[in-house]
Design an enzyme around this catalytic site. Structure first.
Site, PDB file in Angstrom:
ATOM      1  N   ASP A  42      42.546  24.007  48.435  1.00  0.00           N
ATOM      2  CA  ASP A  42      43.785  24.784  48.432  1.00  0.00           C
ATOM      3  C   ASP A  42      43.896  25.665  49.670  1.00  0.00           C
ATOM      4  O   ASP A  42      44.998  25.927  50.150  1.00  0.00           O
ATOM      5  CB  ASP A  42      43.846  25.656  47.171  1.00  0.00           C
ATOM      6  CG  ASP A  42      44.171  24.833  45.921  1.00  0.00           C
ATOM      7  OD1 ASP A  42      44.639  23.699  46.071  1.00  0.00           O
ATOM      8  OD2 ASP A  42      43.953  25.346  44.814  1.00  0.00           O
ATOM      9  N   ASP A  51      41.373  50.157  44.252  1.00  0.00           N
ATOM     10  CA  ASP A  51      40.748  49.454  45.368  1.00  0.00           C
ATOM     11  C   ASP A  51      41.759  48.644  46.162  1.00  0.00           C
ATOM     12  O   ASP A  51      41.397  48.050  47.178  1.00  0.00           O
ATOM     13  CB  ASP A  51      39.653  48.517  44.851  1.00  0.00           C
ATOM     14  CG  ASP A  51      38.369  49.260  44.516  1.00  0.00           C
ATOM     15  OD1 ASP A  51      38.405  50.504  44.516  1.00  0.00           O
ATOM     16  OD2 ASP A  51      37.345  48.608  44.255  1.00  0.00           O
ATOM     17  N   THR A  93      47.449  31.711  40.061  1.00  0.00           N
ATOM     18  CA  THR A  93      46.218  31.091  39.572  1.00  0.00           C
ATOM     19  C   THR A  93      45.068  31.275  40.565  1.00  0.00           C
ATOM     20  O   THR A  93      44.030  30.624  40.444  1.00  0.00           O
ATOM     21  CB  THR A  93      46.426  29.583  39.316  1.00  0.00           C
ATOM     22  OG1 THR A  93      46.979  28.977  40.493  1.00  0.00           O
ATOM     23  CG2 THR A  93      47.353  29.358  38.142  1.00  0.00           C
TER      24      THR A  93
END
Length: 294
Positions: free
Chosen positions: A73, A177, A188
Site C-alpha cells: 500500500d 501526542d 484502515t
C-alpha cells in the site's frame, strides 16, 4: 488485444527482488499482448530490460492510460499522490503486507488482468487531502495525502498543545501526542491503529483521531470531507520542531504558533478492481474478522 488502455505504466517497489520479478513478468506479458509499456525510471533501471522505455513519475502520468503498481500500500500511496493529478487509472499487484489497495496476486495476475484490460472491472474514486503549513500568515509548505495527514512532535513522542477549528469554528483545545486527519482510504491504516473508526470508501467524510490525548473524554470524530480543518499549534509549546506527515512519507516542518490547514484535494485517484470486488470481504481477509456462522 482491443483495450481502452493502450499505454500501460509499470511502477514498483525498488530494491525488492519479488517485486522486480513480478514487474519483469508483467512487462513481457503486456508486450506479448501488443500493448505499449513504459516503466518508472527508478525501478526500471534495476530490471535491465534493454528495450524498455523509462520515464519519471510525472511523465508516466502524462502518457499512460493505466498504471500497474507492484508492491504494498505504501507504493500505491506514493504513486497516487502524483498520478491523481492525471486521468490515469490505477490497479495494484500485492507484494507488501496487508495490501488493502492492491488486489491482484503476483502469482496469478494474468487472467484477472486480461479481464480488466478487456473492460471487465469495477472503478471507484478515492479523494486525497491537501495539507498546508502557514506561518505568520504566509504559506510555508504543502503536500498531498491519500491516507492521512498527521501532526506529531517528531522523532521523540511527547505531548504538544494545539487548537482544532472546523470551518473556522473552534472545536476544542488539545494536549496530546498529535492528531491524525484521515480519509476513508486511510481509516484502515494509522487511524485504525490509534482507535479510529473504519469509513467505507464511498463516504464523503474524514475522521479526526487524537493521539494519546490527555483527557479521557476526547474521542475520534467523523466530519464532512468538504469541511476545512485548521490546527493551531500553541506558541507556548516547548518543542521547537514538530512535523506534519503525509502518508508517513512526506514531512512538513511545523513550529510553535503555526497553523495547519487540511482540506479535501480537488484531485481523485481512479482505482480499478477486478469484477466481483467486495470491500467487506477485503476487511474480513485483512483484519481476520469472523466468517459466516450459518
Amino acid at each position: 488485444m482491443e483495450t481502452d488502455f493502450n499505454t500501460i505504466a509499470l511502477i514498483g517497489k525498488p530494491d525488492h527482488e519479488g517485486a522486480n520479478q513480478t514487474l519483469v513478468a508483467l512487462y513481457h506479458y503486456l508486450v506479448q499482448l501488443g500493448l505499449k509499456v513504459v516503466i518508472e525510471r527508478r525501478v526500471g533501471e534495476q530490471l535491465r530490460l534493454e528495450q524498455a522505455e523509462l520515464l519519471e513519475m510525472v511523465e508516466l502520468g502524462e502518457r499512460a492510460d493505466l498504471a500497474i503498481v507492484v508492491g504494498g500500500d505504501g507504493n500505491m500511496l506514493g504513486a497516487a499522490r502524483v498520478l491523481a493529478r492525471f486521468d490515469v487509472a490505477v490497479v495494484g499487484v500485492n507484494r507488501g503486507n496487508l495490501g488493502f489497495l492492491t488486489d491482484l496476486s503476483p502469482d496469478s495476475f494474468e487472467h484477472p488482468l486480461e479481464r480488466l484490460l478487456a473492460g471487465d472491472y469495477q472503478a471507484e474514486y478515492r479523494f486525497l487531502l491537501e495539507a498546508q503549513v502557514h506561518r505568520h500568515g504566509q504559506l510555508k509548505a504543502s503536500n498531498t495525502a491519500m491516507n492521512e495527514a498527521v501532526l506529531h512532535p517528531g522523532k521523540i513522542a511527547h505531548m504538544i498543545e494545539f487548537e482544532v477549528y472546523i470551518n473556522g469554528h473552534f472545536m476544542y483545545s488539545q494536549r496530546a501526542d498529535g492528531m491524525i486527519v484521515a480519509t476513508p482510504t486511510g481509516s484502515t491504516a494509522y487511524s485504525l491503529s490509534a482507535g479510529g473508526p473504519i469509513l467505507t470508501p464511498n463516504l464523503n467524510a474524514i475522521t479526526l483521531v487524537p493521539m494519546f490525548p490527555h483527557t479521557l473524554s476526547c474521542r475520534p470524530i467523523v466530519i464532512d470531507a468538504d469541511a476545512q480543518v485548521k490546527l493551531v499549534v500553541a506558541p507556548t509549546n516547548k518543542t521547537e520542531q514538530m512535523l506534519i506527515s503525509c502518508d508517513g512519507h512526506v514531512s512538513l516542518a511545523v513550529q510553535p504558533g503555526d497553523e495547519i490547514h487540511i482540506y479535501k484535494s480537488p484531485y481523485k485517484l481512479k482505482l480499478l478492481h477486478p469484477r466481483g470486488h467486495n470491500y467487506f470481504e477485503v476487511l474480513r481477509s485483512k483484519l481476520g474478522w469472523g466468517s459466516k456462522l450459518f
